[in-house]
Design a protein around this motif. Structure first.
Motif, PDB file in Angstrom:
ATOM      1  N   ASP A 105      69.535  -1.710  17.736  1.00  0.00           N
ATOM      2  CA  ASP A 105      70.051  -0.338  17.538  1.00  0.00           C
ATOM      3  C   ASP A 105      71.494  -0.229  18.038  1.00  0.00           C
ATOM      4  O   ASP A 105      72.302   0.476  17.456  1.00  0.00           O
ATOM      5  CB  ASP A 105      69.224   0.690  18.326  1.00  0.00           C
ATOM      6  CG  ASP A 105      67.851   0.895  17.725  1.00  0.00           C
ATOM      7  OD1 ASP A 105      67.625   0.441  16.590  1.00  0.00           O
ATOM      8  OD2 ASP A 105      66.993   1.500  18.417  1.00  0.00           O
ATOM      9  N   ASN A 120      60.649  -3.697  22.829  1.00  0.00           N
ATOM     10  CA  ASN A 120      61.533  -2.542  23.068  1.00  0.00           C
ATOM     11  C   ASN A 120      62.966  -3.002  23.292  1.00  0.00           C
ATOM     12  O   ASN A 120      63.915  -2.396  22.779  1.00  0.00           O
ATOM     13  CB  ASN A 120      61.073  -1.744  24.295  1.00  0.00           C
ATOM     14  CG  ASN A 120      59.727  -1.087  24.072  1.00  0.00           C
ATOM     15  OD1 ASN A 120      59.281  -0.955  22.930  1.00  0.00           O
ATOM     16  ND2 ASN A 120      59.072  -0.675  25.145  1.00  0.00           N
ATOM     17  N   ARG A 143      66.215  -2.060  20.976  1.00  0.00           N
ATOM     18  CA  ARG A 143      67.397  -1.356  21.473  1.00  0.00           C
ATOM     19  C   ARG A 143      68.667  -2.198  21.269  1.00  0.00           C
ATOM     20  O   ARG A 143      69.723  -1.683  20.904  1.00  0.00           O
ATOM     21  CB  ARG A 143      67.206  -1.003  22.966  1.00  0.00           C
ATOM     22  CG  ARG A 143      68.170   0.028  23.508  1.00  0.00           C
ATOM     23  CD  ARG A 143      68.251   1.312  22.663  1.00  0.00           C
ATOM     24  NE  ARG A 143      66.971   1.936  22.391  1.00  0.00           N
ATOM     25  CZ  ARG A 143      66.372   2.825  23.185  1.00  0.00           C
ATOM     26  NH1 ARG A 143      66.933   3.204  24.297  1.00  0.00           N
ATOM     27  NH2 ARG A 143      65.209   3.349  22.851  1.00  0.00           N
TER      28      ARG A 143
END
Ligand code: GLU
Length: 268
Positions: free
Chosen positions: A129, A122, A126
């Motif tokens: 992103d 995760n 992120r």
């Protein structure tokens, strides 16, 4: 178009011998060249994750030690000093091209526990992103014994799997995998493509080594095994010639390419 040209997400591993002079101090010119090319590759639209060695080597240089220490506590301390310096330099150099970096330090227990592994995935997702370039290393200050990966070649293949990368590139101090040891035998040939990692390939790799990192050719073959089985193509190129990164991502044949295993119904 080949797999390197087409790739969307790439993991690049930079070894200690690429980043440092024989003196142990950082090779600034080399590092600047690599950062410039990687910034450009990132600008071309590819997600980029770096696995960078060099913490211990840079720490040794910064602490003014005459050689790489052999005891664990000194290596841990050198890594703590060197990792700061390394990230400071990456941050400064990538900022010149308007890119943000992020630091991810890994230990083996993260990938052995499903919950922690998910958390790491995760975090990577992120960070990508958000448009940052994650720079990964082993957490050498605390990772000893059973929680260490031991070498960044293996770590980079694991990171490529964790981040869903299409390709993995190992920047080494040699052009790729040769048919023998090029340091002792001038007649050996560079192997441009490996479609299957056979015991013969492994025994060739056993012969070759490197002085300033912890890995040699054999850890690169282990990394290739992890990568190709996960459907990730891998290349070994020469970190002394950072422009080979452009050649590779322009689709030229450079270094040694280990082809990913894809949907093989026979299981071969
Ligand atoms: N993690 C170590 C460092 O940053 C290097 C490990 C390796 O070279 O494989 O110094």
């Amino acid at each position: 178009m080949n797999c390197f040209q087409e790739s969307r997400r790439i993991v690049i591993k930079i070894g200690s011998s690429t980043l440092t002079h024989k003196s142990g101090h950082i090779n600034i010119r080399r590092m600047e060249q690599i950062v410039k090319i990687l910034s450009d590759i990132h600008n071309s639209g590819k997600d980029l994750i770096l696995v960078s060695s060099g913490a211990i080597a840079v720490g040794v240089g910064k602490l003014g030690l005459r050689e790489r220490p052999s005891d664990t506590a000194s290596k841990q301390a050198a890594a703590a000093v060197g990792q700061c310096e390394l990230m400071y330099l990456y941050d400064k150099m990538f900022a010149e091209y308007n890119h943000s970096v992020s630091q991810v330090l890994m230990t083996r227990d993260i990938i052995e526990d499903e919950h922690r592994k998910q958390n790491a995935m995760n975090a990577f997702r992120r960070l990508i992103d958000f448009g940052t370039i994650p720079i990964v290393n082993e957490n050498d200050t605390v990772a000893v014994d059973e929680i260490e990966f031991g070498d960044n070649d293996t770590l980079s293949a694991i990171v490529a799997k964790l981040t869903g990368a299409d390709v993995l590139v190992l920047m080494s101090d040699i052009d790729g995998l040769y048919s023998g040891n090029p340091r002792t035998n001038p007649d050996v040939q560079l192997i441009p493509k490996v479609e299957k990692i056979t015991p013969e390939i492994e025994s060739i790799a056993e012969e070759a080594g490197s002085s300033r990192g912890t890995g040699g050719m054999i850890t690169k073959i282990h990394a290739a095994q992890i990568a190709v089985e996960a459907g990730i193509d891998m290349a070994i190129i020469n970190g002394e010639h950072p422009e080979q990164l452009y050649q590779l991502f322009d689709g030229e044949t450079v270094g040694t390419h280990f082809t990913a295993r894809r949907n093989d119904p026979e299981g071969e």
